[in-house]
Design a protein around this motif. Structure first.
Motif, mmCIF file in Angstrom:
data_model
loop_
_atom_site.group_PDB
_atom_site.id
_atom_site.type_symbol
_atom_site.label_atom_id
_atom_site.label_comp_id
_atom_site.label_asym_id
_atom_site.label_seq_id
_atom_site.Cartn_x
_atom_site.Cartn_y
_atom_site.Cartn_z
ATOM 1 N N ARG A 1 -4.238 -4.915 -9.907
ATOM 2 C CA ARG A 1 -3.974 -3.497 -10.108
ATOM 3 C C ARG A 1 -4.942 -2.651 -9.290
ATOM 4 N NH1 ARG A 1 -1.928 -1.910 -15.416
ATOM 5 N NH2 ARG A 1 -3.260 -0.094 -15.133
ATOM 6 N N ALA B 1 -11.401 1.900 -9.731
ATOM 7 C CA ALA B 1 -12.353 2.251 -10.792
ATOM 8 C C ALA B 1 -13.577 1.338 -10.717
ATOM 9 C CB ALA B 1 -11.681 2.140 -12.164
ATOM 10 N N ALA C 1 -15.888 2.342 -7.878
ATOM 11 C CA ALA C 1 -16.643 3.562 -8.202
ATOM 12 C C ALA C 1 -17.719 3.256 -9.236
ATOM 13 C CB ALA C 1 -15.698 4.640 -8.708
ATOM 14 N N LEU D 1 -12.222 8.758 3.035
ATOM 15 C CA LEU D 1 -12.420 7.348 2.699
ATOM 16 C C LEU D 1 -12.045 6.390 3.833
ATOM 17 C CD1 LEU D 1 -11.190 7.069 -1.030
ATOM 18 C CD2 LEU D 1 -13.504 6.712 -0.186
ATOM 19 N N TRP D 2 -11.327 6.850 4.841
ATOM 20 C CA TRP D 2 -10.967 5.923 5.925
ATOM 21 C C TRP D 2 -11.906 6.027 7.123
ATOM 22 C CZ3 TRP D 2 -10.005 8.487 10.438
ATOM 23 C CH2 TRP D 2 -9.528 9.809 10.361
ATOM 24 N N TYR E 1 -19.419 -2.531 3.104
ATOM 25 C CA TYR E 1 -18.545 -3.690 2.918
ATOM 26 C C TYR E 1 -18.637 -4.579 4.139
ATOM 27 C CZ TYR E 1 -13.961 -6.079 2.192
ATOM 28 O OH TYR E 1 -12.928 -6.977 2.008
ATOM 29 N N GLU F 1 -9.954 -5.240 1.127
ATOM 30 C CA GLU F 1 -10.148 -4.014 0.369
ATOM 31 C C GLU F 1 -10.429 -2.813 1.262
ATOM 32 O OE1 GLU F 1 -11.899 -6.835 -0.252
ATOM 33 O OE2 GLU F 1 -11.506 -7.434 -2.327
ATOM 34 N N LEU G 1 -8.331 0.656 1.046
ATOM 35 C CA LEU G 1 -8.950 1.964 0.808
ATOM 36 C C LEU G 1 -8.627 2.932 1.936
ATOM 37 C CD1 LEU G 1 -12.376 0.876 -0.681
ATOM 38 C CD2 LEU G 1 -10.798 2.479 -1.744
ATOM 39 N N LEU H 1 -5.016 4.089 1.561
ATOM 40 C CA LEU H 1 -4.846 5.067 0.479
ATOM 41 C C LEU H 1 -5.311 6.449 0.905
ATOM 42 C CD1 LEU H 1 -5.899 2.967 -2.621
ATOM 43 C CD2 LEU H 1 -3.669 3.988 -2.178
ATOM 44 N N ALA H 2 -6.435 6.486 1.605
ATOM 45 C CA ALA H 2 -6.941 7.777 2.089
ATOM 46 C C ALA H 2 -5.999 8.352 3.138
ATOM 47 C CB ALA H 2 -8.346 7.606 2.664
ATOM 48 N N PHE I 1 1.959 4.720 -5.735
ATOM 49 C CA PHE I 1 1.071 5.853 -5.453
ATOM 50 C C PHE I 1 1.886 7.040 -4.964
ATOM 51 C CE2 PHE I 1 -1.868 2.305 -4.951
ATOM 52 C CZ PHE I 1 -3.029 2.795 -5.513
ATOM 53 N N GLU J 1 0.906 3.162 -17.764
ATOM 54 C CA GLU J 1 -0.442 3.623 -17.423
ATOM 55 C C GLU J 1 -0.408 4.453 -16.144
ATOM 56 O OE1 GLU J 1 -3.856 1.024 -19.218
ATOM 57 O OE2 GLU J 1 -2.519 -0.296 -18.093
ATOM 58 N N SER K 1 -2.840 6.735 -13.393
ATOM 59 C CA SER K 1 -4.198 7.046 -12.923
ATOM 60 C C SER K 1 -4.142 8.181 -11.921
ATOM 61 C CB SER K 1 -4.828 5.814 -12.273
ATOM 62 O OG SER K 1 -5.133 4.845 -13.253
ATOM 63 N N TRP L 1 -6.532 10.312 -8.971
ATOM 64 C CA TRP L 1 -7.767 10.465 -8.195
ATOM 65 C C TRP L 1 -7.757 11.842 -7.557
ATOM 66 C CZ3 TRP L 1 -4.789 6.043 -8.105
ATOM 67 C CH2 TRP L 1 -5.375 4.937 -8.720
ATOM 68 N N LYS M 1 -15.542 11.678 -9.920
ATOM 69 C CA LYS M 1 -15.731 10.268 -9.564
ATOM 70 C C LYS M 1 -14.392 9.541 -9.546
ATOM 71 C CE LYS M 1 -20.490 9.826 -11.017
ATOM 72 N NZ LYS M 1 -21.497 8.976 -11.665
ATOM 73 N N LEU M 2 -14.338 8.458 -8.751
ATOM 74 C CA LEU M 2 -13.066 7.743 -8.557
ATOM 75 C C LEU M 2 -12.598 6.999 -9.804
ATOM 76 C CD1 LEU M 2 -13.362 6.206 -4.954
ATOM 77 C CD2 LEU M 2 -11.747 7.931 -5.719
ATOM 78 N N TRP M 3 -13.435 6.807 -10.811
ATOM 79 C CA TRP M 3 -12.977 6.073 -12.001
ATOM 80 C C TRP M 3 -12.561 7.020 -13.119
ATOM 81 C CZ3 TRP M 3 -15.820 7.292 -16.260
ATOM 82 C CH2 TRP M 3 -17.153 7.685 -16.081
ATOM 83 N N THR N 1 -8.756 7.366 -14.204
ATOM 84 C CA THR N 1 -7.947 6.142 -14.280
ATOM 85 C C THR N 1 -7.556 5.813 -15.716
ATOM 86 O OG1 THR N 1 -9.939 4.761 -14.328
ATOM 87 C CG2 THR N 1 -8.948 5.174 -12.177
ATOM 88 N N LEU N 2 -6.456 5.074 -15.845
ATOM 89 C CA LEU N 2 -6.016 4.482 -17.112
ATOM 90 C C LEU N 2 -5.647 5.492 -18.192
ATOM 91 C CD1 LEU N 2 -8.235 1.301 -17.284
ATOM 92 C CD2 LEU N 2 -6.107 1.736 -16.074
ATOM 93 N N TYR O 1 -1.000 7.565 -9.627
ATOM 94 C CA TYR O 1 -0.577 6.153 -9.606
ATOM 95 C C TYR O 1 0.123 5.833 -10.908
ATOM 96 C CZ TYR O 1 -1.369 0.992 -9.373
ATOM 97 O OH TYR O 1 -1.258 -0.374 -9.334
ATOM 98 N N ALA P 1 1.271 2.641 -12.897
ATOM 99 C CA ALA P 1 1.181 1.181 -12.912
ATOM 100 C C ALA P 1 2.518 0.589 -13.335
ATOM 101 C CB ALA P 1 0.072 0.734 -13.863
#
Lengths: 202, 202
Positions: free
Chosen positions: A101, A107, A110, A173-174, A197, B102, B106, B109-110, B131, B147, B149, B151, B172-174, B177-178, B197, B199
């Motif tokens: 997910r 999350a 972050a 973010l990119w 990363y 990842e 990311l 997504l951006a 998304f 669910e 989320s 951002w 914050k990115l979290w 969420t959820l 988002y 889910a």
């Protein structure tokens, strides 16, 4: 080394599995215990609301399940804070935090930035790369040609040594993704916090 | 509907594959063409630097490979902009944008937030969820209990209808969420851009 195993993609690469093999302590986020046990590793503690643990795993490890049912934080945060509470001050490696997910993964990334404020040594490792939460200067030994990505969490004055493309104060973010190490000793300088990363070579 | 297939996790769920089945036009980002062809779909165009396309795929679809070797943008952006250049103005669905590296996920997504400024109807779908890049008010029909989320990409004055937990101006990115849909018609209000988002139920 303390390994925290979250419920995303269970590690499958030799590099990522090596952390589980070398762990002094394995803490599983709730249902992540199932994959952990199936892969032949024994959790030292299982933290969460307990609703995703398979019955046979729950029975075998009943003595080490810590049920925390509050809904304000996710299972990864519950597990991380439980490990701190146990007094563990060694290096923390978080596995299984990404790869299913996307909202959980974002999350968790972050939250990693928050965890780094509470504990100095914490990284996140997947089959695809390693995340290092950083503040100010970060030095790393990598492979020449390894792809490096940087996300800015409020830092400024970015500069780098040993990276192919110049850094600047990224706002998106990119913008800091897919840089390349031009030598094995790299350094990223900034004032503030950022996430680095290192992609695992294919 | 235009489907853009990136080189992350190839869709495997019925829900995600349905977009490929119903696509009027399939644009593959470079090596993503390999998985596309292996799954029985025919790319209408393959865009990228061409270095990841399997020889047999390159031979079969030689007439529709568009080689763009500049290094400033990634393959997803090259493909998206090529589709716009072709004059396609229908709904764009991006598949395969997450699920392996990842840093690519990311970045994608951006970039989705940027694409939404250039083309009104663009979403990103994976095996795990969908998304929606949003500006100001977003209304959606979802399942009760799904669910959700959110951002924040610089928006303020957040409020919601049909969500369990109240919204605020997340930093914050979290933090967003959820959340959970409490009815099928949900709405998120804000001033500015955000990413929503939904889910996919397990």
């Amino acid at each position: 080394m303390t390994v925290i195993l979250a419920s995303g993609l269970f590690p499958t690469t030799l590099h990522a599995l090596q952390y589980l093999r070398e762990a002094d302590f394995i803490a599983c986020c709730d249902g992540a215990a199932n994959a952990c046990v199936a892969a032949g590793f024994h959790p030292d503690v299982i933290v969460g609301d307990g609703d995703s643990i398979a019955p046979e795993v729950a029975a075998t490890f009943a003595d080490r399940i810590v049920r925390i049912s509050e809904q304000e934080t996710n299972d990864l945060s519950k597990t991380f804070h439980h490990c701190l509470k146990l007094g563990r001050r060694d290096e923390y490696v978080i596995l299984g935090a990404t790869g299913r997910r996307e909202d959980h993964a974002l999350a968790n990334l972050a939250l990693l930035m928050d965890y780094a404020e509470e504990h100095r040594e914490v990284i996140m490792v997947s089959d695809f790369g390693t995340f290092y939460p950083c503040r100010d200067t970060k030095r790393l030994t990598v492979g020449v040609g390894q792809e490096i990505s940087i996300w800015n969490f409020g830092a400024s004055y970015f500069s780098a040594e040993g990276l192919q493309y110049p850094l600047y104060d990224f706002t998106k973010l990119w913008q800091g993704t897919l840089n390349v190490a031009t030598r094995p000793d790299i350094a990223v300088h900034a004032k503030g916090t950022f996430l680095l990363y290192v992609a695992q070579p294919d």
